[in-house]
Design a protein around this motif. Structure first.
Motif, PDB file in Angstrom:
ATOM      1  N   GLU A  57     -17.129  -2.736  94.837  1.00  0.00           N
ATOM      2  CA  GLU A  57     -18.239  -1.826  94.596  1.00  0.00           C
ATOM      3  C   GLU A  57     -18.703  -1.738  93.137  1.00  0.00           C
ATOM      4  O   GLU A  57     -19.894  -1.882  92.842  1.00  0.00           O
ATOM      5  CB  GLU A  57     -17.907  -0.423  95.133  1.00  0.00           C
ATOM      6  CG  GLU A  57     -19.176   0.395  95.279  1.00  0.00           C
ATOM      7  CD  GLU A  57     -18.960   1.729  95.987  1.00  0.00           C
ATOM      8  OE1 GLU A  57     -17.891   1.919  96.617  1.00  0.00           O
ATOM      9  OE2 GLU A  57     -19.863   2.585  95.885  1.00  0.00           O
ATOM     10  N   ASN A  60     -20.482  -4.861  91.908  1.00  0.00           N
ATOM     11  CA  ASN A  60     -21.812  -5.054  92.496  1.00  0.00           C
ATOM     12  C   ASN A  60     -22.832  -4.059  91.937  1.00  0.00           C
ATOM     13  O   ASN A  60     -24.005  -4.403  91.793  1.00  0.00           O
ATOM     14  CB  ASN A  60     -21.734  -4.985  94.025  1.00  0.00           C
ATOM     15  CG  ASN A  60     -21.367  -6.342  94.622  1.00  0.00           C
ATOM     16  OD1 ASN A  60     -22.220  -7.219  94.744  1.00  0.00           O
ATOM     17  ND2 ASN A  60     -20.083  -6.533  94.949  1.00  0.00           N
ATOM     18  N   ARG A  61     -22.376  -2.862  91.604  1.00  0.00           N
ATOM     19  CA  ARG A  61     -23.309  -1.924  90.963  1.00  0.00           C
ATOM     20  C   ARG A  61     -23.725  -2.455  89.583  1.00  0.00           C
ATOM     21  O   ARG A  61     -24.890  -2.380  89.204  1.00  0.00           O
ATOM     22  CB  ARG A  61     -22.684  -0.531  90.842  1.00  0.00           C
ATOM     23  CG  ARG A  61     -22.617   0.174  92.204  1.00  0.00           C
ATOM     24  CD  ARG A  61     -21.979   1.557  92.113  1.00  0.00           C
ATOM     25  NE  ARG A  61     -21.844   2.111  93.442  1.00  0.00           N
ATOM     26  CZ  ARG A  61     -22.747   2.929  94.025  1.00  0.00           C
ATOM     27  NH1 ARG A  61     -23.826   3.296  93.363  1.00  0.00           N
ATOM     28  NH2 ARG A  61     -22.558   3.368  95.246  1.00  0.00           N
ATOM     29  N   ARG A  62     -22.770  -3.031  88.873  1.00  0.00           N
ATOM     30  CA  ARG A  62     -23.113  -3.648  87.586  1.00  0.00           C
ATOM     31  C   ARG A  62     -24.096  -4.798  87.775  1.00  0.00           C
ATOM     32  O   ARG A  62     -25.045  -4.960  87.006  1.00  0.00           O
ATOM     33  CB  ARG A  62     -21.842  -4.187  86.903  1.00  0.00           C
ATOM     34  CG  ARG A  62     -21.093  -3.148  86.081  1.00  0.00           C
ATOM     35  CD  ARG A  62     -20.064  -3.804  85.139  1.00  0.00           C
ATOM     36  NE  ARG A  62     -19.036  -4.550  85.857  1.00  0.00           N
ATOM     37  CZ  ARG A  62     -17.928  -4.008  86.384  1.00  0.00           C
ATOM     38  NH1 ARG A  62     -17.695  -2.702  86.267  1.00  0.00           N
ATOM     39  NH2 ARG A  62     -17.047  -4.758  87.013  1.00  0.00           N
ATOM     40  N   ILE A  64     -26.269  -5.143  90.103  1.00  0.00           N
ATOM     41  CA  ILE A  64     -27.587  -4.554  90.407  1.00  0.00           C
ATOM     42  C   ILE A  64     -28.251  -4.067  89.118  1.00  0.00           C
ATOM     43  O   ILE A  64     -29.450  -4.299  88.892  1.00  0.00           O
ATOM     44  CB  ILE A  64     -27.436  -3.415  91.449  1.00  0.00           C
ATOM     45  CG1 ILE A  64     -27.069  -4.010  92.826  1.00  0.00           C
ATOM     46  CG2 ILE A  64     -28.711  -2.570  91.537  1.00  0.00           C
ATOM     47  CD1 ILE A  64     -26.602  -2.983  93.861  1.00  0.00           C
ATOM     48  N   ASP A  65     -27.470  -3.423  88.258  1.00  0.00           N
ATOM     49  CA  ASP A  65     -28.013  -2.971  86.967  1.00  0.00           C
ATOM     50  C   ASP A  65     -28.539  -4.151  86.150  1.00  0.00           C
ATOM     51  O   ASP A  65     -29.603  -4.070  85.535  1.00  0.00           O
ATOM     52  CB  ASP A  65     -26.925  -2.249  86.157  1.00  0.00           C
ATOM     53  CG  ASP A  65     -26.536  -0.905  86.771  1.00  0.00           C
ATOM     54  OD1 ASP A  65     -27.340  -0.360  87.573  1.00  0.00           O
ATOM     55  OD2 ASP A  65     -25.437  -0.412  86.465  1.00  0.00           O
ATOM     56  N   LEU A 112     -24.223  -0.334  99.215  1.00  0.00           N
ATOM     57  CA  LEU A 112     -24.925  -0.850  98.038  1.00  0.00           C
ATOM     58  C   LEU A 112     -26.446  -0.777  98.142  1.00  0.00           C
ATOM     59  O   LEU A 112     -27.134  -0.650  97.119  1.00  0.00           O
ATOM     60  CB  LEU A 112     -24.512  -2.304  97.778  1.00  0.00           C
ATOM     61  CG  LEU A 112     -23.051  -2.513  97.390  1.00  0.00           C
ATOM     62  CD1 LEU A 112     -22.726  -4.001  97.371  1.00  0.00           C
ATOM     63  CD2 LEU A 112     -22.746  -1.874  96.023  1.00  0.00           C
ATOM     64  N   TYR A 115     -28.372   2.047  96.393  1.00  0.00           N
ATOM     65  CA  TYR A 115     -28.371   1.932  94.931  1.00  0.00           C
ATOM     66  C   TYR A 115     -29.353   0.851  94.476  1.00  0.00           C
ATOM     67  O   TYR A 115     -30.079   1.027  93.486  1.00  0.00           O
ATOM     68  CB  TYR A 115     -26.951   1.621  94.427  1.00  0.00           C
ATOM     69  CG  TYR A 115     -26.859   1.631  92.916  1.00  0.00           C
ATOM     70  CD1 TYR A 115     -27.072   2.820  92.198  1.00  0.00           C
ATOM     71  CD2 TYR A 115     -26.585   0.469  92.210  1.00  0.00           C
ATOM     72  CE1 TYR A 115     -27.014   2.826  90.809  1.00  0.00           C
ATOM     73  CE2 TYR A 115     -26.519   0.475  90.822  1.00  0.00           C
ATOM     74  CZ  TYR A 115     -26.733   1.652  90.129  1.00  0.00           C
ATOM     75  OH  TYR A 115     -26.674   1.655  88.757  1.00  0.00           O
ATOM     76  N   ARG A 119     -32.726   1.284  92.095  1.00  0.00           N
ATOM     77  CA  ARG A 119     -32.957   0.513  90.877  1.00  0.00           C
ATOM     78  C   ARG A 119     -34.095  -0.500  91.027  1.00  0.00           C
ATOM     79  O   ARG A 119     -34.375  -1.263  90.112  1.00  0.00           O
ATOM     80  CB  ARG A 119     -31.673  -0.228  90.448  1.00  0.00           C
ATOM     81  CG  ARG A 119     -30.454   0.654  90.191  1.00  0.00           C
ATOM     82  CD  ARG A 119     -30.696   1.680  89.079  1.00  0.00           C
ATOM     83  NE  ARG A 119     -31.344   1.146  87.894  1.00  0.00           N
ATOM     84  CZ  ARG A 119     -30.739   0.691  86.813  1.00  0.00           C
ATOM     85  NH1 ARG A 119     -29.433   0.725  86.749  1.00  0.00           N
ATOM     86  NH2 ARG A 119     -31.432   0.238  85.797  1.00  0.00           N
TER      87      ARG A 119
END
Lengths: 263, 263
Positions: A57, A60-62, A64-65, A112, A115, A119
């Protein structure tokens, strides 16, 4: 990174697909500046995914950022293989429950996608050739990718169509049409499938060196309404070792001759 | 041949799958005598096919004759890859038209099926893992094999379900069920898919050494009504080089532990 960006500019390529490890090496902010100054589109950021691993998680958030910062057209998702299988490593403790692994991917995507939507990033699910089912992606067909994407808005979850991965699929033309109707084509990638396959990971080739008939696939993708960038992505040690200007010249020639279709 | 037949008898295996080159080496009549005297069933003769080659017909008629003489439960058909592609050889003049190659397979089958019916031989279409699409079989999924078989009587054209080739398929359970309903399961073959795959052709392994979950597949095949022999077929240089008695002992142990399902 600087060399790749300069090469695109020198050869008149309008877009570049980036890999996260190269972005990290250059630094995210510096990469953003480089591609902006060069006037390049970022056709994709590769890759998020490996959703069958327990710690998927945060990374994957990184990703996406990073895709948001780069204004990448999509974040390519290589969803991961069977839990516990590490690419290139001998098997240790693994799960062999493939349907459960596929369910895990669906659950991770549900975590995900909101999020990514927030973004403004489009997740692009990439079905990989079935030869990678155990170690890289339990997502093996375009039809399966579209089923997985179905619960989400097309601008949040799309699919990648990569000729190397899908050329063999008896349903490929039908599923490309479906992908178009459902507004899901996030990326079209080309490279050839060499025969004999010299290496499972690196056995990809310059268009024309293998067995793929690109015209009908490109035609189907165009007929399905895709008008975005076409990415040439070739995992091949010889290509990587060759002179970049020669590689790009060959690539442009082969692309014009074999990949482009005019309607 | 004599060694393999004697090994089956010594280990209490009731059936043997034969390959044509071994039959040819021993002589067809002598092989018939050997397996009859040993009281073995011939679970399959491998292989007919390569239907995309120009000279397929005479050799396939001979294969059908041999299967009839051996009273083999089926003649396994490996349908062939793209026209002109020779397994293991660099690409020369080839056709890249995959839909046309698949059409050629259908036309060749239409030529051969009546002869097989006349000789009482069941042709068993084997979908091969998509990694072999270019060089060995443009038949890549069980669903595609069933579509190809559909015009013929089930006793004339059936399908092979080989775990190595189909385990990754998101539709495998659905298509095994369909194969059962349509009476098409001619053979169930097991071996494991090694990871990392050490070799594209010989990267098959003893059950338990790879990533395949055999229980659900065997259960689905049994639930679909298949009650014929289960063949263990392992393309693996280490297995081939090992002591045959040890290989069979390991095979029986793994088979009991991992492949058999009891309902």
């Amino acid at each position: 990174m600087a060399e790749a960006v300069a090469g695109c500019v020198r050869h008149g390529l309008p877009a570049i697909g980036l890999w996260r490890q190269n972005v990290a090496e250059q630094g995210l902010d510096e990469t953003v500046r480089l591609v902006k100054d060069a006037g390049l589109r970022v056709s994709s950021l590769c890759r998020g995914g490996f959703l069958t691993a327990p710690d998927f998680e945060a990374d994957n958030r990184r990703a996406i950022d990073e895709a948001a910062a780069l204004e990448a057209a999509c974040l390519v998702m290589v969803v991961g293989g069977l839990p516990g299988v590490v690419p290139g490593e001998p098997l240790g403790e693994i799960s062999r429950d493939l349907p459960a692994a596929r369910e895990r991917v669906a659950e991770a995507l549900a975590l995900l996608a909101p999020y990514a939507a927030e973004r403004g990033v489009r997740l692009a699910l990439e079905p990989l050739h079935p030869v990678y089912c155990a170690d890289r992606a339990v997502l093996s067909t375009l039809g399966q990718a579209l089923d997985l994407a179905a619960p989400y808005a097309p601008e949040t979850v799309g699919v990648v169509i990569d000729t190397f991965h899908v050329w063999w699929d008896p349903q490929v033309f039908e599923q490309i049409g479906r992908a178009g109707r459902e507004g899901r084509i996030a990326s079209y990638q080309v490279c050839d499938f060499l025969s004999p396959l010299p290496d499972v990971l690196l056995g990809r080739g310059m268009m024309g060196d293998g067995v793929i008939d690109f015209g009908p696939l490109t035609g189907a993708v165009a007929a399905a309404g895709y008008a975005g960038d076409v990415e040439v992505e070739i995992f091949n040690a010889d290509v990587w070792a060759a002179d970049p200007d020669e590689v790009v010249a060959t690539m442009k020639n082969r692309f014009e001759r074999l990949v482009v279709t005019r309607v």
